[in-house]
Scaffold this motif. Sequence first.
Motif, short mmCIF file in Angstrom:
data_model
loop_
_atom_site.label_atom_id
_atom_site.label_comp_id
_atom_site.label_asym_id
_atom_site.label_seq_id
_atom_site.Cartn_x
_atom_site.Cartn_y
_atom_site.Cartn_z
N UNK A 96 99.53 17.40 71.17
CA UNK A 96 100.32 18.62 71.07
C UNK A 96 101.34 18.53 69.94
N UNK A 97 101.53 19.65 69.25
CA UNK A 97 102.55 19.75 68.20
C UNK A 97 103.68 20.70 68.60
N UNK A 98 103.67 21.14 69.84
CA UNK A 98 104.68 22.06 70.35
C UNK A 98 105.84 21.24 70.91
N UNK A 99 106.99 21.24 70.21
CA UNK A 99 108.12 20.39 70.61
C UNK A 99 108.62 20.73 72.01
N UNK A 100 108.72 22.01 72.32
CA UNK A 100 109.20 22.41 73.64
C UNK A 100 108.26 21.95 74.74
N UNK A 101 106.95 22.10 74.50
CA UNK A 101 105.96 21.65 75.49
C UNK A 101 105.99 20.13 75.63
N UNK A 102 106.15 19.45 74.50
CA UNK A 102 106.22 17.98 74.55
C UNK A 102 107.46 17.50 75.31
N UNK A 103 108.58 18.20 75.10
CA UNK A 103 109.81 17.80 75.78
C UNK A 103 109.65 17.90 77.30
N UNK A 104 109.02 18.99 77.76
CA UNK A 104 108.79 19.16 79.19
C UNK A 104 107.82 18.12 79.72
#
Length: 400
Positions: A96-104
Amino acid sequence: MTAATEFEDRDHAMAHLAHLIATASGAPIDTPRLALGPATEALALAGELLGRDDGDDPDEARRAYLEVQRANALRLVGREHDEEAQLLFEAVLARSTDDQQNAAALFDLGLFHKSRGRFAEAFDAFARARDAGFEGKNLFFNLAAAATALGRGEAARDAWAALGIDLEVNAAGMPYGAVPGPVEVRVPTRGSGHGVAPVVPDEALSFEVVSVAPISPCHGVVQTPTLRDAPVDYGDVILWDGTPVAMKEVDGRAVPRFPLLEILRRGDERRFRFVALEQVAGDLDGLGAALPDGAELFALEARVEVVCPRCAAGDAFVKHEHGTPEPHRIIYGKLIAAPDLGLPSLSDALTEAMRGAGRVSLAVPELYDALGDAKRAGQEHQAFRGIEQVALRKGLAGTH
């Protein structure tokens, strides 16, 4: 069990999946998992929804979300799925390259490691989630708890500071400060093999509650011993999870009860089980008051019956004239000895205290086992069984 096909569209199914994961995650960390609970339903639903995304034009963000939810369901169902859960978390974070998704996802990965006692991995995941922009009280509490488990006092202090709680770090590298207390912590227990007609069968698992003096908002020192066999006891330094399982009002103040998370350090105190037969209310308190500093008797369970005084004194199996029945109590508890209190001097003090303690019978075989006094230990074990036999004959075993 709810199937994905029961929903009007995929969005409704995904919303229900999120609800199931939230419900399962809301259960205390020490709660036994239900065989067919929300986590099991979430696992099946996530699998069905992922199957729908195997077409020619999958939505990568949605697929990553569903894989994280499936990983969460796997960790919540049980340890037998840990390897698959770990692989799913790693696959999403690598792709994944989605920072918000990765943070969760990193926060959920931290919860996974914390629940398994892997605090180094948990700390790393929580710190990465923070650096990726994840926020909130739960993040900083868990970051502080993982840091405390690792003895990283400065990191714990910084995490508490983010929540507006100012702590210091002691010479041992542990956080400490002015924290409202006490709190209660529930711990899993199994029967000790002692006791007559226990309310909870020896082979059954149950919870027992101990009082704890907080050192920080997530760790402290156990102030009361356990009755049954438990992983913690008086004097141990323990870590607890952040979501209370109950609130109890004591003297007009709400006292939270937390689930046990980890044992940080074993206490140096010596703990010895005892059984006592009290003929006059307060006899045991008087005996405890006569002991030297550093020794304390904790009464953990008491059963009351009205019996003849001589029967209660140990003459139940000797023919005698029965006196006027009086209330008596059989009491199970522990004798706690400070680490600097010599056991020979404790034994002498206990013997002397018994002479002036009134009509109370007490047996502490474990003290004499520890002293290596085989003869006295044998006598104490026999006395322990004798007091229980009096209780059984006179009905104390069945009354609380």
